[in-house]
Structure formats: structure tokens, C-alpha cells
Motif scaffolding. Structure first.
Motif, PDB file in Angstrom:
ATOM      1  N   ARG A  76       0.696  -1.166  -0.109  1.00  0.00           N
ATOM      2  CA  ARG A  76      -0.054   0.056  -0.007  1.00  0.00           C
ATOM      3  C   ARG A  76       0.885   1.134   0.020  1.00  0.00           C
ATOM      4  O   ARG A  76       1.885   1.448   0.799  1.00  0.00           O
ATOM      5  N   GLY A  77       0.621   2.218  -1.005  1.00  0.00           N
ATOM      6  CA  GLY A  77       1.207   3.482  -1.106  1.00  0.00           C
ATOM      7  C   GLY A  77       2.604   3.150  -2.172  1.00  0.00           C
ATOM      8  O   GLY A  77       3.071   4.301  -2.239  1.00  0.00           O
ATOM      9  N   ARG A  78       2.470   2.287  -2.878  1.00  0.00           N
ATOM     10  CA  ARG A  78       3.821   1.962  -3.722  1.00  0.00           C
ATOM     11  C   ARG A  78       3.445   1.875  -5.115  1.00  0.00           C
ATOM     12  O   ARG A  78       3.859   1.381  -5.903  1.00  0.00           O
ATOM     13  N   MET A  79       2.017   2.033  -4.974  1.00  0.00           N
ATOM     14  CA  MET A  79       1.412   2.198  -6.703  1.00  0.00           C
ATOM     15  C   MET A  79       1.887   3.665  -7.258  1.00  0.00           C
ATOM     16  O   MET A  79       1.708   4.715  -6.728  1.00  0.00           O
ATOM     17  N   GLU A  80       2.510   3.469  -8.473  1.00  0.00           N
ATOM     18  CA  GLU A  80       3.000   4.810  -9.080  1.00  0.00           C
ATOM     19  C   GLU A  80       1.769   5.597  -9.658  1.00  0.00           C
ATOM     20  O   GLU A  80       0.549   5.134  -9.983  1.00  0.00           O
ATOM     21  N   ALA A  81       2.210   7.095  -9.761  1.00  0.00           N
ATOM     22  CA  ALA A  81       0.871   8.013 -10.073  1.00  0.00           C
ATOM     23  C   ALA A  81       1.693   8.773 -11.239  1.00  0.00           C
ATOM     24  O   ALA A  81       2.269   9.714 -11.007  1.00  0.00           O
ATOM     25  N   PRO A  82       1.569   8.297 -12.436  1.00  0.00           N
ATOM     26  CA  PRO A  82       2.201   9.065 -13.573  1.00  0.00           C
ATOM     27  C   PRO A  82       1.889  10.462 -13.608  1.00  0.00           C
ATOM     28  O   PRO A  82       0.623  10.614 -13.720  1.00  0.00           O
ATOM     29  N   PRO A  83       2.578  11.124 -13.911  1.00  0.00           N
ATOM     30  CA  PRO A  83       2.071  12.824 -14.379  1.00  0.00           C
ATOM     31  C   PRO A  83       0.992  12.669 -15.263  1.00  0.00           C
ATOM     32  O   PRO A  83       0.222  13.710 -15.260  1.00  0.00           O
ATOM     33  N   ALA A  84       1.024  11.906 -16.237  1.00  0.00           N
ATOM     34  CA  ALA A  84       0.095  12.027 -17.270  1.00  0.00           C
ATOM     35  C   ALA A  84      -1.254  11.365 -17.012  1.00  0.00           C
ATOM     36  O   ALA A  84      -2.036  11.396 -17.812  1.00  0.00           O
ATOM     37  N   GLY A  85      -1.288  10.582 -15.965  1.00  0.00           N
ATOM     38  CA  GLY A  85      -2.470   9.937 -15.497  1.00  0.00           C
ATOM     39  C   GLY A  85      -2.481   8.810 -16.423  1.00  0.00           C
ATOM     40  O   GLY A  85      -1.780   8.398 -17.114  1.00  0.00           O
ATOM     41  N   ASN A  86      -3.400   7.864 -15.917  1.00  0.00           N
ATOM     42  CA  ASN A  86      -3.803   6.647 -16.643  1.00  0.00           C
ATOM     43  C   ASN A  86      -5.436   6.525 -17.038  1.00  0.00           C
ATOM     44  O   ASN A  86      -6.218   6.440 -15.918  1.00  0.00           O
ATOM     45  N   ALA A  87      -5.560   6.871 -18.245  1.00  0.00           N
ATOM     46  CA  ALA A  87      -7.431   7.084 -18.720  1.00  0.00           C
ATOM     47  C   ALA A  87      -8.150   5.742 -18.295  1.00  0.00           C
ATOM     48  O   ALA A  87      -9.021   5.362 -18.264  1.00  0.00           O
ATOM     49  N   LEU A  88      -7.283   4.453 -18.385  1.00  0.00           N
ATOM     50  CA  LEU A  88      -7.699   3.131 -17.933  1.00  0.00           C
ATOM     51  C   LEU A  88      -7.897   2.726 -16.638  1.00  0.00           C
ATOM     52  O   LEU A  88      -8.016   1.727 -16.291  1.00  0.00           O
ATOM     53  N   ALA A  89      -7.589   3.709 -15.602  1.00  0.00           N
ATOM     54  CA  ALA A  89      -7.572   3.327 -14.326  1.00  0.00           C
ATOM     55  C   ALA A  89      -8.684   2.636 -13.807  1.00  0.00           C
ATOM     56  O   ALA A  89      -8.635   1.776 -12.867  1.00  0.00           O
ATOM     57  N   VAL A  90      -9.851   2.846 -14.443  1.00  0.00           N
ATOM     58  CA  VAL A  90     -11.157   2.396 -13.731  1.00  0.00           C
ATOM     59  C   VAL A  90     -11.105   0.905 -14.016  1.00  0.00           C
ATOM     60  O   VAL A  90     -11.666   0.039 -13.273  1.00  0.00           O
ATOM     61  N   LEU A  91     -10.198   0.340 -15.158  1.00  0.00           N
ATOM     62  CA  LEU A  91     -10.336  -1.155 -15.287  1.00  0.00           C
ATOM     63  C   LEU A  91      -9.483  -1.866 -14.496  1.00  0.00           C
ATOM     64  O   LEU A  91      -9.588  -3.242 -14.398  1.00  0.00           O
ATOM     65  N   ALA A  92      -8.532  -1.297 -13.541  1.00  0.00           N
ATOM     66  CA  ALA A  92      -7.781  -1.896 -12.655  1.00  0.00           C
ATOM     67  C   ALA A  92      -8.568  -2.136 -11.486  1.00  0.00           C
ATOM     68  O   ALA A  92      -8.047  -2.748 -10.530  1.00  0.00           O
ATOM     69  N   GLU A  93      -9.594  -1.267 -11.180  1.00  0.00           N
ATOM     70  CA  GLU A  93     -10.411  -1.784  -9.920  1.00  0.00           C
ATOM     71  C   GLU A  93     -10.876  -3.016  -9.689  1.00  0.00           C
ATOM     72  O   GLU A  93     -11.428  -3.711 -10.980  1.00  0.00           O
ATOM     73  N   GLY A  94     -10.631  -3.660  -8.930  1.00  0.00           N
ATOM     74  CA  GLY A  94     -11.086  -4.906  -8.520  1.00  0.00           C
ATOM     75  C   GLY A  94      -9.915  -5.919  -8.725  1.00  0.00           C
ATOM     76  O   GLY A  94      -9.989  -7.202  -8.406  1.00  0.00           O
ATOM     77  N   MET A  95      -8.927  -5.648  -9.597  1.00  0.00           N
ATOM     78  CA  MET A  95      -7.756  -6.545 -10.116  1.00  0.00           C
ATOM     79  C   MET A  95      -6.727  -6.266  -9.187  1.00  0.00           C
ATOM     80  O   MET A  95      -5.973  -7.161  -8.753  1.00  0.00           O
TER      81      MET A  95
END
Length: 612
Positions: free
Chosen positions: A78-97
Motif C-alpha cells: 500500500r502506497g507503492r502504486m505509481e502515479a504517472p504525471p500524465a495520468g492513466n485513462a484506463l484506471a477504472v479497469l484496474a479496480e477489482g484487479m
């Protein structure tokens, strides 16, 4: 034996054997890049190859996730997921995985493991499923360092294999120790089933090795310090490869070695060791500064690390040579306190089949190495910068430990208004900003007293994954150029729009060309064609306007009939796309071609009758 000239990539290691398809998987990592993760299901589903990269193709990413992500669970610190400056438009698809974990004894959740199961592509009961284990020393990020990996393939047997029990128990432990939302029931059932097959697997060992053991550290009721060999005087020679080392840990390792002791590490780590570490002048090595790094195909993003990241212990006891590979660095957190969660695989074989530690160093690793030359010790400015960076990291842990809530309220004109809050959260000496991970960090806003109104967003930009940036408000930090920390957390999401996934798909399929390309991905059979895409631009349509159509070489009707007979769920995915895009136009043309709609009316009716 390690051959530095032989390289492998994670994407290659994840692809199913010939005649098989992906069925289930669990991955663990300390740090995580969503960009690196979201491209992997496309490789697992055989939708990407050297000519068709997934990482830069959103449609391949989406279809790979549709095929594989429901059968994949990923666990990170927890707290070690990267946050790229450009964002990630597919972030919603990572939920649950993606799920975040904290080590129960105050250390780090640090294992780097993939456990996978593949089944026959034609759905037949025979041949039996194949399980694969990847024991890695690298995280699931874009970092390109010198790493080591162990790949084991096996077939589940009728009886349990006692040596596999620690690993199977670890897989069962994971969903019970998630911080935040646990895996859904489908994924939990998948993990239990996979753990059962891993426990019964008979592994095909690398040439020369005859025994295999697994060490899972840091998951018990009590912390347990660990070294790879006993201090009984029977360990003759030792080679340790560890990018991070500490003096007390090295002293414990040296105490158990009756012969030669050799260490490969990073120069800055060795420079920081006190004299009490007791290293002799000829015992330590570092990578040559001009060593050529990985030549794999995995593209990087942002600032990629370079240098040593492999973790390895080779030691001889009597007539057997042991090789321990995995996530554990030889630091105090592992060797002295036992507070980290780690996974290490230990292989062994007789000395006449497996080279001794000195041979590993002299005959294979030596071309990469220089003898370590002690520096002048850590520069005062470097030491101060390290101290300030540690202070920032402590603030990261405070933010990660807080209970954040992201609230969504419908805005009548422009979408969804988001607010992030945590009661009683205060952080002295730092500024904190936050933003939805689906958008660029340029839209970040500052927190005040644990609260911030993030702004208004489209439904496909709403995600439980939130980016944070924490920066020291300190003159010395500015003078020493201490960069802010960016990271992402999963937070509690309240009032989220129900159509987020559909809205994202509509955004991605917002043109006739995009729909036809996606249709090609849905209909193409990678086990037959190698994942090629048969959707091609045709120049001009029959009405004289520029447009896209289906290639004449692509037997659409025959492909639909074949899939309808064997994998009708793939046609259901097309049916969902048709319902979302029917009647919509883009650039003056209908998104769905008339010839496709005429054909689909027949297939769609058949699907409806079968469902009824």
C-alpha cells in the motif's frame, strides 16, 4: 547457471504454452506501475507480439483486460502504486484487479511472484492443466535493471506435494490481508483453486538441480529473522548478490560462512556501511558502470532506474550447492527483524552438477563486475538528502495509513463532482495534493485539513484510484533539490456512477474505425492466427466517402459461426458494444456499418434465443 548474455522478458514468460490459454493468475509486487500492469493481459491473451505492441494501443489493452483480468489478482504494498504525471485513462479497469497489502509486522510487503494456470485451448479435459511459477527479483514497474528470474512449469498431481505448502498457504493468505476492498468472490474462488493446484504441482526443475524448497517470510503470527543457511559451520563458501545491504545483516551472514565470502552490491550501499560490517578488500564487487542493460522489448515510462536489482544467494554445504533466488535483500529487515513479507525459492544440486559459488562469480558474473573500491564515505549533502527523502517516505506511510473517502455527486451540467476527505488528518511540514488517477496530475488540488474538492469529471474519469503528491515545505529540501513523492492509493468510493466502464468503452470506441478495429480483436482467434488484426482501411466506401470496412480476406460470417459454436461469450461482448453504439454517428457516418448491422441482426437474434 546464470548466463548474463541470455535475456528474457516478463511478457514472454507470461504467455501460455502452445495449445493452452490463460485460466488463472496471482501476482505480487512491492511497487506497481499501472501502465506496466495493464498491458500484460493483452500478452497473456496472445493479443500482442513483436509487430503488435499492446502498451500503446488502448483497444488491445481493453480487450486483453476483458479476456484476462477477471481471472487475475495483483497484490502490492500500500502506497507503492505509481502515479504517472500524465495520468492513466484506463484506471477504472484496474479496480477489482489490484489490491494493496501491508506487512503484518511493520516491514514491507515485498514479494515478487507470479502463479499462473493454463488450460487446453479447445476446452477439453485433456491434456491436464499446466501451472507456472515465476519467482522474480523485479517489481511490476518500468524499471530496467539487472534482475534474476526463476521460471518453473509443472502439472498438478493427485496428491499434495509437501514442499509446495508454504507457497499455497501464501496464496490463501493474500486475500485475507488486503487493506481496503478485498477481492470479489469470483477472484477469491479463483485464488483458492489456483492454490490447490500449486500445492499439488510436480515442477520441472532446471538442469542439474534435484531439490526445491520455498521460503515464505513475514506472514506468521510472529516475525522470524531469516538467513539462507544455518550457522553450524557446515557452509563452506558463500556468494551474496543484494542491491541493498546492512552491516548487522552482513555480520550474521559472515558468521555462518566457514570459507570464502563474496558480496555483489551497489557502490552507494557499500559506501554507507560502517567499518563494523567487516568486509575485506577483496570480498565486495559492483556492476561495471558501462554494463549493457536489458535488451528486452518492454518499453519504459518516466525515470527508469539503472543498475543492480538482482537478489541471489549461492552457497555450498558439503557436497551440495544451494541457490536461493527471490525478493529478499540481505538487510536488517529480513536477517535481523524478519519484518518483511518475502518469497524465496531455494534450488540445490550436487557439486558435480552445479558450479560452486566461486565459479558463479569467476566464470559468469565477472564480466559484469568491478572490484569495489571504497569511497570517501557518504557526502554530507548526500546524507542530508537521504534523510529528507526518508522523511518524505514516512509521510507517504502516514497518508497510506489514513482512511480516505472519495465522494461523487452528480452535477446537472458537466458530470460528476468529486471530493476527497479523511477526518482528523494532519501532516506537518509538507504540502499534499490529490487528483483522480485517470486524469493528468496537472489537475491536482491541494488538501487542507484532510479535505479537498477535486473538481468535476466525466463518469469514465471517476475511479477509486487516487493520485497523491507530497512535498516537503523546507528550505533545505528545496536547496538540495529533494523531489516530491508521487504515488496512488485505492480509496473508499461513495456514490460512483454505474456506467463508468461503459462510458470508458464508448470513449475509446468513439469512431467507426475504432469500432471496426475492436471488432477484429473480438473475432480474431489468436490460437489460430497468432493474434493478427484483419481490420484494414479500405480507402473509399460505396457512398464515395472516406471510411473503413472489413477486409475481404476476413471471413466475418464464418468466424462468427465458429465462435458462436465454441465461445459464444465472445459474441456477447460484441452484443454489448452494438447496444452502446447503435444509432450513433461519428464524422457524419454511422459508427456501425450497415452491412455489419444486417449480419449482426441474425447472430444477435440467435444469441437472444439461446439466452432465453
Amino acid at each position: 547457471m546464470i548466463q548474463p548474455s541470455e535475456r528474457s522478458t516478463l511478457t514472454e514468460a507470461l504467455q501460455p504454452p502452445s495449445g493452452y490459454r490463460f485460466d488463472a493468475g496471482v501476482a505480487t509486487t512491492y511497487s506497481l506501475s499501472l501502465g506496466a500492469l495493464l498491458g500484460l493481459p493483452a500478452h497473456i491473451a496472445l493479443l500482442a507480439d513483436k509487430d503488435n505492441s499492446a502498451e500503446e494501443d488502448p483497444l488491445r489493452l481493453v480487450e486483453g483486460l476483458r479476456r484476462a483480468s477477471r481471472r487475475l489478482a495483483v497484490f502490492c504494498e500500500r502506497g507503492r502504486m505509481e502515479a504517472p504525471p500524465a495520468g492513466n485513462a484506463l484506471a477504472v479497469l484496474a479496480e477489482g484487479m489490484v489490491h494493496e497489502v501491508c506487512a503484518p509486522h511493520g516491514g514491507a510487503f515485498h514479494p515478487k511472484l507470479w502463479a499462473l494456470r493454463y488450460v487446453a485451448s479447445d476446452g477439453a479435459a485433456e491434456p491436464a492443466p499446466v501451472v507456472r511459477l515465476l519467482v522474480l527479483t523485479r517489481n511490476l514497474t518500468w524499471d530496467r535493471c539487472w534482475d534474476v528470474s526463476l521460471r518453473l512449469d509443472g502439472v498438478p498431481q493427485k496428491a499434495r506435494q509437501p514442499d509446495n505448502k508454504p507457497l499455497a498457504d501464501f496464496l490463501r493468505w493474500l486475500p485475507q490481508n488486503v487493506q481496503g476492498t478485498p477481492p470479489d468472490q469470483e477472484r477469491q474462488d479463483m485464488i483458492v483453486s489456483l492454490a490447490k493446484d500449486i500445492e499439488r504441482a510436480a515442477w520441472e526443475l532446471p538442469e542439474g538441480f534435484t531439490r526445491l524448497a520455498f521460503h515464505v517470510l513475514g506472514t506468521g503470527k510472529r516475525s522470524q529473522p531469516w538467513v539462507p543457511f544455518e550457522s553450524d559451520g557446515k557452509t563452506q563458501d558463500v556468494l551474496i548478490v543484494s542491491p541493498f545491504v546492512r552491516a548487522a545483516a552482513l555480520q550474521s551472514l559472515r558468521a555462518g560462512c566457514a570459507g570464502d565470502f563474496r558480496l555483489v552490491s551497489r557502490a552507494d550501499e557499500l559506501d554507507a556501511l560502517p567499518d563494523s560490517a567487516g568486509l575485506n578488500d577483496d570480498e565486495a564487487y559492483v556492476l561495471k558502470p558501462d554494463s549493457v542493460l536489458s535488451e528486452g522489448d518492454e518499453a519504459g515510462q518516466g525515470d527508469a532506474l539503472h543498475g543492480l536489482h538482482a537478489k541471489l544467494a549461492v552457497f555450498q554445504r558439503g557436497q551440495r550447492v544451494h541457490v536461493a533466488v527471490g525478493s529478499a535483500n540481505y538487510t536488517n529487515a529480513v536477517v535481523q527483524r524478519g519484518s518483511n513479507v518475502e518469497v524465496v525459492a531455494e534450488l540445490s544440486g550436487t557439486v558435480n552438477r552445479i558450479p560452486a559459488p566461486r565459479q558463479w562469480l569467476d566464470e559468469h558474473l565477472q564480466p559484469l563486475l568491478d572490484a569495489y573500491t571504497p569511497g570517501q564515505g557518504e557526502d554530507a549533502a548526500v546524507a542530508e538528502r537521504r534523510q529528507l527523502q526518508d522523511q518524505l517516505d514516512g509521510m507517504r506511510r502516514q497518508i497510506a495509513a489514513a482512511a480516505w473517502t472519495l465522494r461523487c455527486d452528480a452535477h446537472p451540467d458537466s458530470g460528476w463532482k468529486l471530493s476527497l476527505s479523511c477526518s482528523d488528518f494532519m501532516l506537518d511540514g509538507a504540502s499534499v495534493q490529490a487528483w483522480p488517477l485517470a486524469v493528468p496530475s496537472e489537475r491536482a488540488r491541494a488538501l487542507h485539513a484532510g479535505h479537498v474538492d477535486l473538481g468535476t469529471f466525466s463518469s469514465h474519469e471517476v475511479s477509486s484510484l487516487v493520485g497523491f503528491q507530497v512535498a516537503l515545505v523546507d528550505a533545505r529540501a528545496k536547496a538540495l533539490d529533494v523531489a516530491p513523492l508521487r504515488f496512488a492509493l485505492e480509496v473508499s468510493l461513495v456514490g460512483a456512477p454505474q456506467d463508468r466502464g461503459d462510458a470508458l468503452m464508448a470513449q475509446l470506441l468513439g469512431s467507426r474505425a475504432a469500432f471496426l478495429r475492436y471488432l477484429g480483436l473480438l473475432l480474431d482467434d489468436p490460437t489460430v492466427t497468432g493474434g493478427g488484426n484483419h481490420v484494414q482501411p479500405l480507402g473509399r466506401s460505396r457512398n464515395g466517402k472516406d471510411g473503413y470496412g472489413l477486409s475481404a480476406s476476413f471471413p466475418l460470417f464464418e468466424q462468427m459461426l465458429r465462435i458462436y459454436a465454441r465461445e459464444p461469450e465472445r459474441l456477447e461482448a460484441i452484443d454489448r458494444m452494438v447496444k452502446r453504439l447503435h444509432g450513433k454517428s461519428f464524422d457524419g457516418q454511422p459508427c456501425l456499418p450497415d452491412e455489419f448491422l444486417a449480419l449482426w441482426s441474425v447472430v444477435g437474434n440467435a444469441i437472444g434465443k439461446e439466452a432465453a
